[in-house]
Design a protein around this motif. Sequence first.
Motif, PDB file in Angstrom:
ATOM      1  N   LEU A  96       0.915  -1.206   0.006  1.00 58.47           N
ATOM      2  CA  LEU A  96      -0.072   0.020   0.052  1.00 58.47           C
ATOM      3  C   LEU A  96       0.798   1.221  -0.019  1.00 58.47           C
ATOM      4  O   LEU A  96       1.694   1.458   0.960  1.00 58.47           O
ATOM      5  CB  LEU A  96      -1.031   0.151   1.396  1.00 58.47           C
ATOM      6  N   ALA A  97       0.652   2.113  -1.027  1.00 62.17           N
ATOM      7  CA  ALA A  97       1.335   3.330  -0.917  1.00 62.17           C
ATOM      8  C   ALA A  97       0.307   4.472  -0.798  1.00 62.17           C
ATOM      9  O   ALA A  97      -0.726   4.504  -1.281  1.00 62.17           O
ATOM     10  CB  ALA A  97       1.976   3.658  -2.320  1.00 62.17           C
ATOM     11  N   THR A  98       0.970   5.360   0.111  1.00 61.74           N
ATOM     12  CA  THR A  98      -0.025   6.802   0.322  1.00 61.74           C
ATOM     13  C   THR A  98       1.027   7.846  -0.268  1.00 61.74           C
ATOM     14  O   THR A  98       2.192   7.847  -0.068  1.00 61.74           O
ATOM     15  CB  THR A  98      -0.172   6.832   1.866  1.00 61.74           C
ATOM     16  N   PHE A  99       0.065   8.721  -0.807  1.00 64.55           N
ATOM     17  CA  PHE A  99       0.672  10.169  -1.583  1.00 64.55           C
ATOM     18  C   PHE A  99       0.199  11.113  -0.941  1.00 64.55           C
ATOM     19  O   PHE A  99      -1.049  11.391  -0.785  1.00 64.55           O
ATOM     20  CB  PHE A  99       0.395  10.084  -2.862  1.00 64.55           C
ATOM     21  N   ASN A 100       1.255  12.064  -0.080  1.00 65.48           N
ATOM     22  CA  ASN A 100       0.677  13.390   0.593  1.00 65.48           C
ATOM     23  C   ASN A 100       0.934  14.377  -0.446  1.00 65.48           C
ATOM     24  O   ASN A 100       2.039  14.767  -0.744  1.00 65.48           O
ATOM     25  CB  ASN A 100       1.532  13.477   1.784  1.00 65.48           C
ATOM     26  N   ASP A 102       0.483  17.806  -0.053  1.00 71.66           N
ATOM     27  CA  ASP A 102       0.989  18.680   0.420  1.00 71.66           C
ATOM     28  C   ASP A 102       2.482  18.918   0.492  1.00 71.66           C
ATOM     29  O   ASP A 102       2.964  19.914  -0.091  1.00 71.66           O
ATOM     30  CB  ASP A 102       0.582  18.896   2.188  1.00 71.66           C
ATOM     31  N   ASN A 103       3.338  17.902   0.824  1.00 76.77           N
ATOM     32  CA  ASN A 103       4.801  17.762   0.819  1.00 76.77           C
ATOM     33  C   ASN A 103       5.277  17.005  -0.400  1.00 76.77           C
ATOM     34  O   ASN A 103       6.507  16.735  -0.528  1.00 76.77           O
ATOM     35  CB  ASN A 103       5.467  17.509   2.124  1.00 76.77           C
ATOM     36  N   LYS A 104       4.348  16.387  -1.127  1.00 70.92           N
ATOM     37  CA  LYS A 104       4.736  15.241  -2.179  1.00 70.92           C
ATOM     38  C   LYS A 104       5.654  14.367  -1.648  1.00 70.92           C
ATOM     39  O   LYS A 104       6.772  13.860  -2.241  1.00 70.92           O
ATOM     40  CB  LYS A 104       5.614  15.963  -3.428  1.00 70.92           C
ATOM     41  N   THR A 105       5.201  13.650  -0.589  1.00 74.16           N
ATOM     42  CA  THR A 105       5.872  12.587   0.092  1.00 74.16           C
ATOM     43  C   THR A 105       5.009  11.346  -0.332  1.00 74.16           C
ATOM     44  O   THR A 105       3.990  11.126  -0.497  1.00 74.16           O
ATOM     45  CB  THR A 105       6.228  12.717   1.591  1.00 74.16           C
ATOM     46  N   VAL A 106       6.021  10.097  -0.089  1.00 76.13           N
ATOM     47  CA  VAL A 106       5.455   8.872  -0.399  1.00 76.13           C
ATOM     48  C   VAL A 106       5.595   7.914   0.685  1.00 76.13           C
ATOM     49  O   VAL A 106       6.687   7.905   1.013  1.00 76.13           O
ATOM     50  CB  VAL A 106       5.885   8.224  -1.770  1.00 76.13           C
ATOM     51  N   LYS A 107       4.701   7.313   1.357  1.00 72.78           N
ATOM     52  CA  LYS A 107       5.093   5.987   2.292  1.00 72.78           C
ATOM     53  C   LYS A 107       4.596   4.779   1.508  1.00 72.78           C
ATOM     54  O   LYS A 107       3.502   4.487   0.713  1.00 72.78           O
ATOM     55  CB  LYS A 107       4.153   6.106   3.372  1.00 72.78           C
ATOM     56  N   MET A 108       5.517   3.622   1.579  1.00 80.28           N
ATOM     57  CA  MET A 108       4.994   2.484   1.091  1.00 80.28           C
ATOM     58  C   MET A 108       5.207   1.359   2.177  1.00 80.28           C
ATOM     59  O   MET A 108       6.153   1.235   2.969  1.00 80.28           O
ATOM     60  CB  MET A 108       6.338   2.093  -0.061  1.00 80.28           C
ATOM     61  N   LEU A 109       3.998   0.820   2.321  1.00 78.52           N
ATOM     62  CA  LEU A 109       4.026  -0.327   3.432  1.00 78.52           C
ATOM     63  C   LEU A 109       3.848  -1.692   2.780  1.00 78.52           C
ATOM     64  O   LEU A 109       3.045  -1.858   1.941  1.00 78.52           O
ATOM     65  CB  LEU A 109       2.703  -0.188   4.313  1.00 78.52           C
TER      66      LEU A 109
END
Length: 342
Positions: A96-100, A102-109
Amino acid sequence: MKNKTLKIILWTLAFVLLLGIGTAAGYAAYVTDQVRQTATESHEELDRGEKSEKRVEVVNPADDHTSVLFVGIDDSQKRSNDANGNRNALSDALVLATFNDDNKTVKMLSIPRDSYTYIPEVGYKDKITHAHAFGGIDSTVETVERMLDVPVDYYVRLNFNSFTEIVDSMGGIQYDVPFDISEKNSRDMHGAIELDEGYQTLNGEEALALARTRKYDSDLARGQRQMELIQEIVRQSMTTSTINNIGDILQSIEDNLSTNLAFDQMIAFKEYFFQKEGLSFDKMQLDGEGTYINNVWYFDVESDSLDETKDQLRTHLGLDSLQDDDDEINSFAEDDDENDSM
């Protein structure tokens, strides 16, 4: 065929190539047209429609924080659970990837394929990999949403078997192999892949073997290695030489990809890829341990790790944390107690 987990690399390739290649300024218009055609032919909506039940309204990747579930499958007859190969395949990889926005950051679980969790499609707990076999992509999305308590806005599903084709279509990838390895290839031929330690060009079979091997280090280290491979594939997919092979790459993707992302939604992610420092992401893993339940091996996710992961993902998506919800409920309960005592 013991293809356990390719984990994070498989489906990300399709997403990266579709989002990035056709959107960079200065590339020929026909490239964008090819990407648009591939995206159109690969489009497949979820039964639920556009909006997750955990959303008030449909999110737009151009303006909103967004989540994308990457699902890697092997739907070959050999991997199917019935004689004719008709049953839905297991999901060999879930991320699962989440895209923020506001700051164009990505988290990948990375979600371990053997995670023991409730599957709504059948009404009981099982390995999360079985959700796809029970009800396809719709069941997988519903199960992930319930497990992590976050909306899954979009999905990208790619056939496991296309991995080697895509890497080969890119002309291979450059990578610093951390140790000597001797591994099977995708056809289970023992010793077919021999790699020496050091920086080199890997073809599709070699990259696949390096991503899959579990003999030389820990599962945690393997997960880190797979993440590093993804980052290299992302970086190298944006080169001129890759663009020159666009036809072969898109053919590999088109034959093996399905997604509910429309073309315009795909290219809305371009700002994440073309930042000055390039695409980077925060790598997340769930803690837990293997356990046997009724003589079947599962990965039992630690409740504290799961709760912390839920809160991190929700915060990154701009949603209220579960802790805040609990505090609010407790405060209401305290108010009620005070009123009762008056």
